[in-house]
Scaffold this motif. Structure first.
Motif, PDB file in Angstrom:
ATOM      1  N   VAL A   1      -3.315  -2.774   0.791  1.00  0.00           N
ATOM      2  CA  VAL A   1      -3.879  -3.402  -0.192  1.00  0.00           C
ATOM      3  C   VAL A   1      -4.935  -4.588   0.492  1.00  0.00           C
ATOM      4  O   VAL A   1      -4.418  -5.057   1.629  1.00  0.00           O
ATOM      5  CB  VAL A   1      -2.706  -4.400  -0.837  1.00  0.00           C
TER       6      VAL A   1
ATOM      7  N   PHE B   1      -6.605  -2.093  -3.783  1.00  0.00           N
ATOM      8  CA  PHE B   1      -6.259  -1.199  -2.506  1.00  0.00           C
ATOM      9  C   PHE B   1      -7.193  -0.502  -2.299  1.00  0.00           C
ATOM     10  O   PHE B   1      -8.268  -0.200  -2.935  1.00  0.00           O
ATOM     11  CB  PHE B   1      -4.967  -0.594  -3.140  1.00  0.00           C
TER      12      PHE B   1
ATOM     13  N   ILE C   1      -2.758   4.071   2.539  1.00  0.00           N
ATOM     14  CA  ILE C   1      -3.104   2.914   1.649  1.00  0.00           C
ATOM     15  C   ILE C   1      -2.989   1.696   2.295  1.00  0.00           C
ATOM     16  O   ILE C   1      -1.978   1.404   2.750  1.00  0.00           O
ATOM     17  CB  ILE C   1      -2.642   3.145   0.346  1.00  0.00           C
TER      18      ILE C   1
ATOM     19  N   GLY D   1       0.789  -1.402  -0.010  1.00  0.00           N
ATOM     20  CA  GLY D   1      -0.003  -0.081  -0.081  1.00  0.00           C
ATOM     21  C   GLY D   1       0.969   1.320  -0.009  1.00  0.00           C
ATOM     22  O   GLY D   1       0.483   2.410  -0.854  1.00  0.00           O
TER      23      GLY D   1
END
Ligand SMILES: *Cc1c(COP(=O)(O)O)cnc(C)c1O
Length: 410
Positions: free
Chosen positions: A92, A232, A90, A76
Motif C-alpha cells: 500500500v 496499492f 503488494i 498489501g
C-alpha cells in the motif's frame, strides 16, 4: 417485477446482513460506491483507536509496538488475498496516479530497447497523462500508442515495452480478459500494467493465475478505504530484481534506518515505497479490506450481476422511451459492478436524482453512472432508484435551472 418478488430477492440475499455493517444516511440510495465507497461502521472505531491509543498514548513507540512500520506490507498482503496475488507482491503506498508513474517509469527505464507504451483511447485520464509525463521526463524516441480494444492485442509488437490497461472500464464497465491480453503481450516480450481501480472489491481477480506482471489499484472505491485513501501496487515476484522505482525514497531503501548516503533499493516489493506511510489513512483502508476478506468474491460477483440485470431490465422497460440508452456490456455479458446510461441531458438528470436522494455520478460528455455495491445495496433500492429516475424523466424535473449548473466535481 412485483414488489413481493423483489422482496423475495432481498430475503434470499446471502449478503443481506452486510448492509448494517455500513453507516448509510437515511433517505439516500447510494449508487456511487464505485467512486467513493460508503463508511464501514467498524472503520470509525478503528481510526478512533489508532488515534487515541496508538498515536495519543503510544506516540512514536507505535512505529514498533503497533507495527506502523509494517503497515504498507501488512495491508498489501491482505489485498493480495482479494486479487489472487502472493502477500509479498503488494504494498500500500501513495495514490493510484503516483503508483502508475512509478511502475511506468520503472519499466521504460529497464527496457530502453523498446519504445512503445500501448494503451486504449478513452482510458482513465490519469493513466494516459502519467504515460505522457513519463515520456517527457525520459525523452528519447519513446511514444504512447492508442489502439481500440477490439484490435489492441494485434497491435502488440516486439517494440512494445508496456501495455497499460484499465481492467474494468471506469465509464462503460467493459472488462478485459486479463489472461488473454497478458498471454498476447508475453508472446511479444511485452509487460502489462493493469489498473484495477474499478475491479478490486468489485469482481474476483486472479493476478497470479493470469500471469500478471504489474498492477495498481484504488483504496477509496469498492474497498471503502475513505476519501483519498492510499492506493496499492502489485509487482510479480519475478520482476522484483529488475524494476527500480524512479522515486528512491528512504522507505524503499534496503536499510532505511542505517541512514547511509547512498540509495540501495530493498530487495522485495518494499523498494516501491517512497516516504512515510499515512498511518491513519492506512488504518481506515485496512478496516475496509478486512470487511471484504469476510466475504466470498464469487458471491459478491453473483449479486453484482443480479443487481445489474435488474437495473438494466427496469431502465430498458421504463426509461428507454425517454431517450436513456445502455452503455457498455449488454445484459448477461461479463461486466464490472457499475452500470452506465447515455442521455444528452445526463448531467441535469443526475443532479435531479441526487436532489431526491438517489446518488450516482456523471461522466462527460453524456454518461450517467451508477455503482452497484453488493455489500450494502438491496434489490429494493435498485427498483426505488428506477422509480425516481422514471419520475424525473416523465416530469422533466431535470429542466429546473439549478440542475443545469456544473459543479467542480461531477
Ligand atoms: C479512480 C481511478 C483512479 C484514481 O487515481 P487517483 O490517483 O486516486 O486520483 C485511477 N485510475 C482509474 C482507472 C480510476 O478509476
Amino acid at each position: 417485477m412485483s414488489s413481493s418478488s423483489i422482496a423475495a430477492l432481498d430475503a434470499a440475499d446471502p449478503l443481506a446482513s452486510y448492509r448494517d455493517r455500513f453507516q448509510l444516511p437515511e433517505g439516500v440510495i447510494y449508487l456511487d460506491g464505485n467512486s467513493l465507497g460508503a463508511l464501514p461502521r467498524q472503520t470509525a472505531d478503528r481510526v478512533q483507536a489508532v488515534m487515541q491509543h496508538e498515536w495519543g498514548t503510544g506516540l512514536i513507540r507505535s512505529w514498533n509496538s503497533a507495527d506502523w512500520i509494517g503497515a504498507p506490507q501488512r495491508v498489501g498482503g491482505k489485498i493480495a488475498r482479494l486479487v489472487g496475488a502472493r502477500p509479498h507482491e503488494i504494498v500500500v503506498a501513495d495514490s493510484t496516479s503516483v503508483n502508475l508513474s512509478k511502475l511506468i517509469m520503472a519499466v521504460l527505464t529497464a527496457r530502453p530497447d523498446r519504445t512503445v507504451v500501448l494503451s486504449e483511447p478513452g482510458n482513465f485520464p490519469t493513466d494516459l497523462y502519467m504515460v505522457e509525463s513519463a515520456l517527457a521526463t525520459l525523452g528519447g524516441a519513446r511514444q504512447l500508442q492508442l489502439a481500440p480494444r477490439d484490435t489492441l492485442a494485434e497491435q502488440i509488437t516486439d517494440n512494445t515495452a508496456l501495455v497499460l490497461l484499465t481492467h474494468v472500464h471506469y465509464k462503460t464497465a467493459d472488462v478485459y480478459d486479463m489472461a488473454a491480453i497478458t498471454a498476447a503481450a508475453h508472446a511479444k516480450g511485452a509487460l502489462v500494467l493493469w489498473d484495477l481501480s474499478h475491479s478490486v472489491g468489485a469482481v474476483p481477480l486472479a493476478l497470479n493465475d493470469c500471469g500478471a506482471d504489474l498492477a495498481v489499484g484504488c483504496g477509496y472505491k469498492f474497498l471503502n478505504g475513505g476519501p483519498g485513501a492510499p492506493a496499492f501496487l502489485f509487482v510479480a515476484e519475478r520482476h522484483h530484481a529488475t524494476l527500480v522505482s524512479p522515486l528512491g525514497g528512504w522507505m524503499g531503501h534496503a536499510r532505511p534506518f542505517a541512514f547511509v548516503d547512498h540509495y540501495e533499493p530493498a530487495t522485495g516489493i518494499s523498494r516501491f515505497l517512497c516516504g512515510t506511510p499515512p498511518i491513519l489513512a492506512v488504518a481506515a483502508l485496512e478496516s475496509g479490506v478486512d470487511l471484504h476478506l469476510e466475504v466470498d468474491m464469487q458471491v459478491v460477483l453473483q449479486k453484482s450481476r443480479a443487481l445489474a440485470q435488474l437495473f438494466m431490465d427496469q431502465v430498458a422497460v421504463r426509461c428507454a422511451p425517454y431517450g436513456v440508452s445502455l452503455v457498455g456490456p449488454p445484459p448477461g455479458a461479463p461486466r464490472g459492478s457499475h452500470v452506465s446510461f447515455r442521455h444528452a441531458e445526463g448531467y441535469a438528470i443526475m443532479q435531479a436524482l441526487i436532489a431526491r436522494g438517489v446518488i450516482g455520478d456523471f461522466r462527460a460528455p453524456d454518461i450517467m453512472r451508477f455503482g452497484l455495491t453488493p455489500l450494502y445495496l438491496r434489490f429494493t433500492d435498485v427498483v426505488q432508484a428506477v422509480d425516481v429516475l422514471e419520475d424525473v424523466l416523465r416530469t422533466e424535473s431535470w429542466r429546473a435551472p439549478e440542475y443545469q449548473v456544473r459543479q467542480a466535481v461531477t
